[in-house]
Design an enzyme around this catalytic site. Structure first.
Site, PDB file in Angstrom:
ATOM      1  N   HIS A   1     -58.339  99.876  24.439  1.00  0.00           N
ATOM      2  CA  HIS A   1     -57.405 100.571  25.323  1.00  0.00           C
ATOM      3  C   HIS A   1     -58.070 101.691  26.110  1.00  0.00           C
ATOM      4  O   HIS A   1     -57.584 102.107  27.160  1.00  0.00           O
ATOM      5  CB  HIS A   1     -56.230 101.125  24.499  1.00  0.00           C
ATOM      6  CG  HIS A   1     -54.954 101.294  25.277  1.00  0.00           C
ATOM      7  ND1 HIS A   1     -54.928 101.605  26.616  1.00  0.00           N
ATOM      8  CD2 HIS A   1     -53.653 101.192  24.899  1.00  0.00           C
ATOM      9  CE1 HIS A   1     -53.661 101.696  27.027  1.00  0.00           C
ATOM     10  NE2 HIS A   1     -52.876 101.435  26.008  1.00  0.00           N
TER      11      HIS A   1
ATOM     12  N   ASP B   1     -51.338  83.189  35.691  1.00  0.00           N
ATOM     13  CA  ASP B   1     -51.239  81.725  35.843  1.00  0.00           C
ATOM     14  C   ASP B   1     -52.642  81.146  35.984  1.00  0.00           C
ATOM     15  O   ASP B   1     -53.354  81.452  36.943  1.00  0.00           O
ATOM     16  CB  ASP B   1     -50.386  81.454  37.095  1.00  0.00           C
ATOM     17  CG  ASP B   1     -50.266  79.982  37.443  1.00  0.00           C
ATOM     18  OD1 ASP B   1     -50.879  79.139  36.745  1.00  0.00           O
ATOM     19  OD2 ASP B   1     -49.567  79.674  38.427  1.00  0.00           O
TER      20      ASP B   1
END
Ligand SMILES: *[C@@H]1O[C@H](CO)[C@@H](O)[C@H](O)[C@H]1NC(C)=O
Ligand SMILES: *[C@@H]1O[C@H](CO)[C@@H](O)[C@H](O)[C@H]1NC(C)=O
Length: 487
Positions: A179, A401
């Site tokens: 992170h 995608d």
């Protein structure tokens, strides 16, 4: 009204895994050091955030490229290698600068060593997950294998990605990233770029911007705002507000779905009524969950309780941070009250606190946080007595995608470091809404569900102030009794 669905505890499957490998940038990349910002570089971000994306087999014949036998593992592995040419810092390793006023300062050594990639096959179909396409996921440790030695030290890969083929032709992409290097917006930006390349593009549409100096501390650092989120609180021994992070055993996990119907039902409880139209779905939901959860956890009425919202501050800057900035640009503003005030007052009280916390975040606020990191030695934000929420509904996770269409589910794998996520979700009936995974001690979960279902099922009476507290004579010893909760 059933707002919750339980986990499919029963679903068990096996995952066969190939030896983990390092995927390096497809072309040589600059060898250099890149400093992290002072927003990136805080104790509370020194961990890996896990995410998971589920995809169906692509049945469409129109998509030539994705036709039939394209192998998601091969496609995604190649796309990662190519995308790392732009995002080469991900292929590097973190180092820590010990010296100087800004001690423990992190930077990325752009070594080009690569990211960890795991190829796997699971003997399960997407349909078998059934209702389980939301946290908590079954067999998660097999879908995101914790490669020994990959978790924790400075010299570790910054990204771990596992692609698991399913028996039905669908597949799962699970990943974990440190992170400190980027926030959710940043990792989604990277994954979308991988998707573009996987779908055959020669280049990526959003160029990554490093420029971490934009969020570096000022010289001299000067904390100009109040930051209760970094207060030095002693951790709650009862573990009431954020249950202990380590042990999951006595915890009940449940995900709750909030569609249009549920949100409207909750909104009706916002009192005074003029607030009802002013507040967002986030405000209503956060206020309700915070209140129901606090009631369920049964703190003493005089106990301090906190609401903390993760705010993406990209738009708060003037000029705004450059498009393509993938570093952490988040803040943890907090609002504070007592358990008694929270539960006794109308819901509008909680709503106002949520709104206040969010509105604290400005450009000056972010600069002040960066300065605080340097002055105070990069503290962890305070999690004691805090309900920490992270709204992912606009993060675009499902839009990632790879040539197989949008993800059926995309989001965190679980609650992470104590934060509660709002995840965009389409349920089995095709209804869109938000799913919220929650983890609470068993008995508290039961109480929470009663609170929530009561609100969802009943009409508000505008007599919300009926919460009453029982004996609290010897603090901490006798359990306060929350009677007649009519929230
Ligand atoms: C993430 O990076 C930080 C800084 O190098 C390090 O302290 C931490 O252990 C890393 N976390 C993991 C899980 O690798
Ligand atoms: C810190 O900021 C305050 C308020 O803007 C200002 O008055 C003060 O001079 C600044 N201090 C330093 C050391 O820059």
């Amino acid at each position: 009204m059933a707002a919750s669905s339980s986990s499919v505890a029963g679903l068990v499957f096996t995952v066969r895994r190939k030896t983990p490998e390092l995927v390096t940038p497809a072309k040589p990349t600059p060898r250099e050091y890149k400093l992290l910002s002072d927003i990136d570089d805080q104790e509370g971000l020194r961990f890996h955030i896990p995410g998971i994306y589920f995809y169906r087999k692509d049945e469409s014949t129109s998509m030539e490229a994705a036709g039939g036998d394209r192998d998601p593992v091969k496609v995604i592995r190649e796309a990662i290698a190519k995308t790392l040419v732009w995002y080469y810092p991900f292929a590097g390793r973190l180092r820590e600068l010990e010296s100087g006023a800004a001690g423990r300062k992190l930077m990325v050594d752009c070594t080009g060593e690569g990211v960890l990639f795991v190829e796997a096959d699971a003997d399960v179909t997407l349909d078998q997950f059934g209702d389980a396409l939301q946290p908590p996921f079954p067999c998660l440790d097999k879908l995101l294998y914790d490669v020994p030695g990959s978790n924790g030290l400075l010299d570790c890969p910054l990204l771990l990605i596992q692609v698991t083929r399913l028996r039905c032709g669908g597949f799962i992409v699970a990943l974990r990233n440190n992170h400190t290097v980027c926030d959710v917006a940043g990792i989604v930006q990277f994954m979308k770029a991988v998707g573009e390349i996987a779908r055959g593009a020669d280049s990526i549409s959003v160029q990554p911007v490093w420029q971490r100096e934009l969020l570096s501390a000022r010289d001299p650092p000067n904390v100009t705002c109040t930051h209760h989120e970094y207060d030095d609180l002693v951790l709650d021994t009862k573990g009431t507000i954020i249950p202990p992070l380590q042990d999951d055993h006595d915890m009940a996990h449940r995900s709750f779905f909030f569609g249009h119907k549920q949100v409207s039902a909750l909104r009706k409880f916002v009192n005074p009524p003029h607030l009802q139209h002013k507040c967002s779905t986030f405000d209503v939901l956060t206020a309700c969950l915070w209140r129901c959860r606090t009631i369920a956890l049964q703190p003493n009425p005089e106990d301090e309780v906190r609401i903390m919202c993760i705010v993406n501050a990209r738009g708060k800057f003037n000029p705004p941070l450059p498009v393509g900035y993938y570093g952490n640009a988040i803040a943890y503003p907090v609002a504070i009250t007592t358990a008694g005030e929270l539960c006794r007052n109308p819901l509008g009280y909680a709503v106002e606190l949520v709104r206040k916390a969010k509105s604290d975040v400005t450009e000056e606020y972010m600069r002040s946080v960066a300065d605080l990191m340097v002055i105070k030695g990069r503290p962890h934000f305070t999690v004691a007595r805090t309900f920490l929420v992270s709204d992912l509904t606009r993060a675009g996770l499902r839009d990632v995608d790879f040539g197989w269409g949008k993800a059926v589910y995309a989001g965190p794998t679980h609650r992470g470091v104590g934060s509660t996520f709002y995840i965009p979700f389409t349920n089995k009936e095709g209804e869109s809404g938000i799913v919220v995974p929650l983890k609470l001690p068993g008995p508290a979960m039961d109480r929470f569900m009663i609170q929530l279902e009561t609100m969802l099922d009943s009409q508000p009476t505008y007599n919300i102030a009926k919460t009453s507290f029982g004996s609290t004579v010897s603090q901490g010893l006798s359990e306060p009794v929350y009677a007649h909760l009519n929230c």
